[in-house]
Structures are given as structure tokens and as C-alpha cells.
Design an enzyme around this catalytic site. Structure first.
Site, PDB file in Angstrom:
ATOM      1  N   ASP A  83     -26.910  64.320 120.897  1.00  8.26           N
ATOM      2  CA  ASP A  83     -26.821  65.869 121.408  1.00  8.26           C
ATOM      3  C   ASP A  83     -27.743  66.092 122.345  1.00  8.26           C
ATOM      4  O   ASP A  83     -28.843  66.002 121.776  1.00  8.26           O
ATOM      5  CB  ASP A  83     -25.563  66.447 121.441  1.00  8.26           C
ATOM      6  CG  ASP A  83     -26.245  67.140 119.642  1.00  8.26           C
ATOM      7  OD1 ASP A  83     -26.364  65.995 119.172  1.00  8.26           O
ATOM      8  OD2 ASP A  83     -26.523  68.229 120.183  1.00  8.26           O
ATOM      9  N   GLU A 147     -25.078  68.196 116.551  1.00 10.69           N
ATOM     10  CA  GLU A 147     -26.555  69.005 116.086  1.00 10.69           C
ATOM     11  C   GLU A 147     -26.768  70.797 116.749  1.00 10.69           C
ATOM     12  O   GLU A 147     -27.936  71.177 116.638  1.00 10.69           O
ATOM     13  CB  GLU A 147     -28.238  67.914 115.931  1.00 10.69           C
ATOM     14  CG  GLU A 147     -28.566  68.455 114.303  1.00 10.69           C
ATOM     15  CD  GLU A 147     -30.341  68.975 115.535  1.00 10.69           C
ATOM     16  OE1 GLU A 147     -31.242  69.753 114.753  1.00 10.69           O
ATOM     17  OE2 GLU A 147     -30.092  68.883 116.728  1.00 10.69           O
TER      18      GLU A 147
END
Length: 434
Positions: A83, A147
């Protein structure tokens, strides 16, 4: 040694991954699955058997294991997140999800945080498959979701629900280390992360007496909150040196021919000049107010006001952090952890750290490897629940004037092609010898 195809693939993979928009806006607003499927396909092409795992639909993680030649050796975790943080296209020189390659540079969100490292991992693994290489120890490859928010759908989910996939892993390697730091005086430093400050994101809530904006009100929630936020923002945290930061200051002082006087750290940092940037954020705890929310009409005093604070604490510093926040908020403001994760510390005298140092020095003999502690955090926090010691090692050789750290979550994020080539060579060398 990484071959020509590996050098081509790391550039192509970085560009491809950037074009897959995996923006994480928090609150579950993200979908990493297309990037996870891309990574899984590349791993399968290297003869591995990747597993795709989701806690929430579309929030996909990928895990695969490469068997080593020594079954008695501890395994190594090699991980990267899929991400990225949001990007406003109107602020960029190129579209942030174009993956454009221009003038020897790959542009786009994730170019340094951290689709570049994801691409390096894929390129190295595929290079090994072509060359018939097996590492000494098992290497577990993990690409994670989430994350950039809570990690609940990513490394936290994997560590809590699928610990068996990481059996035997004692050490892990991921982002934010082994990049070129130019000190402005001709020296090239390569900081390797051996620690992280803990994450203490806070929610503050002040309650008072609601009322008309024209009336005297000694119980104004906004006033109470503003006073607490001001105290937090102006607080000077005391110096606290962890072993990793001590090692960093000592090595830097020796490199610059300065007496490593750790009794006067502020003066030592001044003498280090630009190199102090590698250390100055990690000699103290910190708490920075970032968000305010109060009221619904100009002439109405609200009964509640809320603020958010980005807090970070050093290894061993959480108790001090909590006690200090109790004092700074005072009796009229309550606080709680909006998100909390542990601080980490890793030894700088381990064989793994030595192998990382040697790999960098082989391909950048003019450089100086130094340890440092990250001011922020990574997925290493969640994997530490499994007893995995984390290091930051995503090697990049960068030209002078390229402000790598400013590009994390910044505008016009980009990475030079030559930096990616260097990264593949160094990562390959490290993993073969680790």
C-alpha cells in the site's frame, strides 16, 4: 551476481507496481489485491508457491518460502508493503500513478515507499531461479497490506493468525536503510536501521459545559483542549540514548574526527552538521499535535473538543511517555492511544548486520556504513510479536542533491534507475551471504 534481466526487471516491476493504485486512506479504504496478485504471479514464475491471505476482502497479503541449503539455520524474513499513502495529482510534475520512466528516473507514489524494494525482492528471487541459486538459510518473502495505516489487515493479521508461515524466522529485513546520505562535504553515508521508535498515536478529548458563545464560560472545552495541545507542542523532551543511537553517534563522531562526548549530545549533533539528521529525531521521545475537531456553529460553545497527536517513543521510553502525557494534558483533558505499537531495537554487532555492511561496502567502497534508529515505524513492529528482530535495509545508491527522506509521503516521489540496479546487486549479495 544479478544478471542483466534482473536489472531490467527491477525497473519494470517498480513501474508496474506504481501503476497499480493501492492508496491507503485509512479506515479500510484500500484494495491491495491487484498488486498482491501481480507479486504472486512473479513469485510463481520463479518456481515458488505463494499463498494469498486476506483478513478483509481485497486487503491481500502474499507469503512464500524459499528453502535454504542448511535446514539447521534460522530463517530470514524479507518483507515489503504493497500500500501507499494518498497523492494529489495536481501537485505533481507527473501523474503519481503513471510509473513513468523519464531521464533515467522512475516516477510515482511508492517509488521509494516502498514498491522499489518490492520490485528488488521480486527481481532477486527470479534471478536466483534462473541461476539455480539457493540461500544458506530459508528466506520467507512477505508482501503485506495496510502498513500505511494500522497494519491490522497486513502484518498484524499475518503475525496473529498465520504465525506458522514464519516458523524459524529470527530476523527480518525491510524498508528504510542502506540508502546514500550525502553530507555536503563529500562523504557518502549508508545508514542501516537497527531500531525504530514506538508508535503512540493519541486521541485527546476535552469536555466542558456547552453554551451560548456570548456568555462567560469557565468550562470551555475548546479552551481546555487548546491549552493541553499547546503544552504538548511546546514540551521539551529529555535526552534518552538507546544502544543503537549511541552506536550511531559514536561511529559518526569517529568518522568526522570529533570527540564522541555523549554527555553533551546537543553540542555533538551541532558538530556533525548535516549528518545529524540521521540521529537528531531519535535522541528523544516526541509528540506532535496534528489534528483538531471541535464545534459545529460559530456562536455555540461545544461540550466536547477533540485533538490527535502523533507520538513516538524510544525503546524503553513508553512509561516516561505515558507519565508525561498525563501531566501535559492535565485534569480537564483525557487521552487514549488511537494506535499503539512497540519500539524496536536490533543488535549492530550481529552476523546479519555485518553481512549487510559487507554487501554495501562491496558495491559502494567509497561509502561509510553507520547504524541508525528510524524515527517512524514499519511492519517490523508486528512481526516482532513472533520474536523476529527487524532491520531496515532497502539499498539505493543516490546522487547528491537527491533528498530521499523528503520523498517519503512527499510530492514527486521518484527513484533513479541506477539506484534500483544498485539495490538489486546489494540485496542479492547480502541474501546469498546472510
Amino acid at each position: 551476481m544479478a544478471d542483466g534481466q534482473a536489472l531490467d526487471e527491477v525497473v519494470a516491476f517498480t513501474s508496474d507496481l506504481i501503476r497499480i493504485d493501492t492508496t491507503n486512506r485509512g479506515g479500510g479504504d484500500c484494495r491491495e489485491r491487484p498488486a498482491a496478485e501481480y507479486a504472486a504471479e512473479k513469485l510463481a514464475g520463479a518456481g515458488l508457491e505463494p499463498v494469498l491471505l486476506e483478513r478483509t476482502k481485497g486487503r491481500t497479503n502474499v507469503v512464500a518460502r524459499i528453502e535454504g541449503t542448511d535446514p539447521s539455520a534460522d530463517a530470514l524474513l524479507l518483507h515489503g508493503h504493497l500500500d501507499v499513502v494518498p497523492a494529489e495529482a495536481r501537485d505533481w510534475s507527473v501523474h503519481p500513478f503513471s510509473g513513468e520512466i523519464r531521464d533515467g528516473v522512475v516516477w510515482g507514489r511508492g517509488a521509494v515507499d516502498m514498491k522499489n524494494m518490492d520490485a528488488m525482492i521480486l527481481a532477486v528471487v527470479r534471478n536466483w531461479a534462473r541461476q539455480g541459486v539457493r540461500p544458506r538459510r530459508d528466506v520467507v518473502v512477505a508482501f503485506t497490506a495496510d502498513e500505511e495505516a494500522s497494519a491490522e489487515d497486513g502484518s498484524g493479521f499475518l503475525a496473529d493468525q498465520h504465525p506458522g508461515l514464519f516458523e524459524g524466522c529470527t530476523e527480518g529485513v525491510s524498508e528504510s536503510g542502506a540508502f546514500t546520505f550525502h553530507d555536503g562535504a563529500g562523504r557518502q553515508l549508508y545508514p542501516i536501521a537497527a531500531g525504530e521508535r514506538g508508535t503512540g498515536w493519541l486521541k485527546l478529548a476535552a469536555r466542558g459545559r456547552a453554551g451560548h458563545g456570548s456568555k462567560v464560560n469557565k468550562e470551555n472545552a475548546v479552551t481546555r483542549l487548546a491549552a493541553a495541545v499547546t503544552r504538548i507542542g511546546e514540551h521539551e523532551w529529555p535526552l534518552r540514548l538507546t544502544p543503537t543511537v549511541r552506536a550511531a553517534l559514536t561511529e559518526l563522531a569517529v568518522l568526522y574526527g570529533i570527540e564522541p562526548d555523549l554527555t553533551d549530545v546537543d553540542t555533538l549533533l551541532e558538530k556533525l552538521g548535516p549528518a545529524a539528521k540521521l540521529v537528531e529525531a531519535t535522541v528523544r521521545n516526541s509528540a506532535n499535535p496534528t489534528m483538531l475537531d471541535a464545534g459545529y456553529k460559530l456562536n455555540v460553545i461545544p461540550g466536547e473538543a477533540v485533538a490527535y497527536v502523533d507520538g513516538r517513543y524510544l525503546p524503553g521510553g513508553e512509561d516516561e511517555f505515558r507519565t508525561t502525557l498525563d501531566l501535559l494534558t492535565g485534569p480537564d483533558v483525557e487521552w487514549e492511544f488511537h494506535h499503539r505499537e512497540v519500539a524496536l531495537q536490533a543488535p549492530v554487532d550481529s552476523p546479519t548486520y555485518a553481512a549487510m555492511r559487507a554487501a554495501v561496502e562491496e558495491f559502494a567502497p567509497e561509502g561509510h556504513v553507520v547504524p541508525y534508529c528510524m524515527s517512524g515505524g514499519t511492519d517490523a513492529k508486528q512481526f516482532s510479536r513472533l520474536g523476529i528482530t527487524g532491520y531496515g535495509f532497502a539499498p539505493l545508491k543516490l546522487p547528491e542533491g537527491f533528498d530521499y527522506q523528503a520523498l517519503f509521503h512527499g510530492v514527486d516521489e521518484r527513484v533513479p534507475v541506477e539506484a534500483l540496479h544498485f539495490g538489486v546487486r546489494v540485496l542479492d549479495r547480502f541474501l546469498r551471504s546472510a
